[in-house]
Design a protein around this motif. Structure first.
Motif, PDB file in Angstrom:
ATOM      1  N   SER A   7       0.857  -1.185   0.000  1.00  0.00           N
ATOM      2  CA  SER A   7       0.000   0.000   0.000  1.00  0.00           C
ATOM      3  C   SER A   7       0.892   1.234   0.000  1.00  0.00           C
ATOM      4  O   SER A   7       2.101   1.143   0.240  1.00  0.00           O
ATOM      5  CB  SER A   7      -0.917   0.011   1.221  1.00  0.00           C
ATOM      6  OG  SER A   7      -0.165   0.038   2.416  1.00  0.00           O
ATOM      7  N   GLY A  10       0.990   5.947  -5.340  1.00  0.00           N
ATOM      8  CA  GLY A  10       0.186   7.082  -5.764  1.00  0.00           C
ATOM      9  C   GLY A  10       0.898   7.887  -6.820  1.00  0.00           C
ATOM     10  O   GLY A  10       1.908   7.454  -7.387  1.00  0.00           O
ATOM     11  N   SER A  11       0.361   9.060  -7.080  1.00  0.00           N
ATOM     12  CA  SER A  11       0.932   9.954  -8.073  1.00  0.00           C
ATOM     13  C   SER A  11       1.487  11.189  -7.379  1.00  0.00           C
ATOM     14  O   SER A  11       0.789  11.810  -6.574  1.00  0.00           O
ATOM     15  CB  SER A  11      -0.133  10.368  -9.083  1.00  0.00           C
ATOM     16  OG  SER A  11      -0.603   9.258  -9.813  1.00  0.00           O
ATOM     17  N   LEU A  18       6.926   9.579  -1.135  1.00  0.00           N
ATOM     18  CA  LEU A  18       5.906   8.580  -0.853  1.00  0.00           C
ATOM     19  C   LEU A  18       6.514   7.548   0.082  1.00  0.00           C
ATOM     20  O   LEU A  18       7.727   7.312   0.034  1.00  0.00           O
ATOM     21  CB  LEU A  18       5.431   7.867  -2.119  1.00  0.00           C
ATOM     22  CG  LEU A  18       4.483   8.593  -3.072  1.00  0.00           C
ATOM     23  CD1 LEU A  18       4.301   7.777  -4.343  1.00  0.00           C
ATOM     24  CD2 LEU A  18       3.141   8.852  -2.408  1.00  0.00           C
ATOM     25  N   THR A 115       2.034  -2.077  -6.095  1.00  0.00           N
ATOM     26  CA  THR A 115       1.379  -0.786  -5.911  1.00  0.00           C
ATOM     27  C   THR A 115       2.035   0.196  -6.877  1.00  0.00           C
ATOM     28  O   THR A 115       3.254   0.229  -7.010  1.00  0.00           O
ATOM     29  CB  THR A 115       1.478  -0.303  -4.451  1.00  0.00           C
ATOM     30  OG1 THR A 115       0.728   0.900  -4.278  1.00  0.00           O
ATOM     31  CG2 THR A 115       2.913  -0.066  -4.008  1.00  0.00           C
ATOM     32  N   VAL A 117       3.416   3.507  -8.546  1.00  0.00           N
ATOM     33  CA  VAL A 117       4.024   4.802  -8.232  1.00  0.00           C
ATOM     34  C   VAL A 117       4.220   5.545  -9.544  1.00  0.00           C
ATOM     35  O   VAL A 117       4.859   5.026 -10.457  1.00  0.00           O
ATOM     36  CB  VAL A 117       5.374   4.643  -7.505  1.00  0.00           C
ATOM     37  CG1 VAL A 117       6.063   6.001  -7.368  1.00  0.00           C
ATOM     38  CG2 VAL A 117       5.165   4.013  -6.137  1.00  0.00           C
TER      39      VAL A 117
END
Length: 121
Positions: A7, A10-11, A18, A115, A117
């Motif tokens: 988990s 993201g962007s 991150l 996940t 990235v």
């Protein structure tokens, strides 16, 4: 049954940060090597960083000084703190656990689902 769940992806924009987490269940290899790998579209999966049970970490050159790996054996959780992110860090990031104490690639038989990235310039 061993399950690894990542988990934290993201962007972010270039230069951002991150932190990825990997929760391990059913994995009793507290002495085993764990690591983070990544795969960009059209490229082979590559090792980012591995960490032995004694805390010894080995980073790929391109992330040295920017990424930090850590593991909490009590919580069966692996972390990857990523800072100064670059567009070339864009990839699917996978958590992996080895059945061996060493960090050779063939030992990594447990993998998470990944996940994403994404780092924009």
């Amino acid at each position: 049954q061993v399950q690894l769940v990542e988990s934290g992806g993201g962007s972010v924009q270039s230069g951002g940060s991150l932190t990825l987490s990997c929760a391990a269940s059913g994995y009793t290899g507290s002495r085993g090597c764990m690591g983070w790998f990544r795969q960009a579209p059209g490229k082979e999966r590559e090792g980012v960083v591995t960490i032995r049970s004694d805390g010894t970490a080995t980073y790929r050159d391109s992330v040295k000084g920017r990424f930090i790996i850590s593991r909490d054996n009590g919580k069966n959780t692996l972390y990857l703190q990523m800072s100064s992110l670059r567009p070339e860090d864009t990839a699917m990031y996978y958590c992996a656990a080895s059945v061996a104490t060493t960090c050779q690639r063939p030992g990594f038989i447990y993998w998470g689902q990944g996940t994403q990235v994404t780092v924009s310039s």
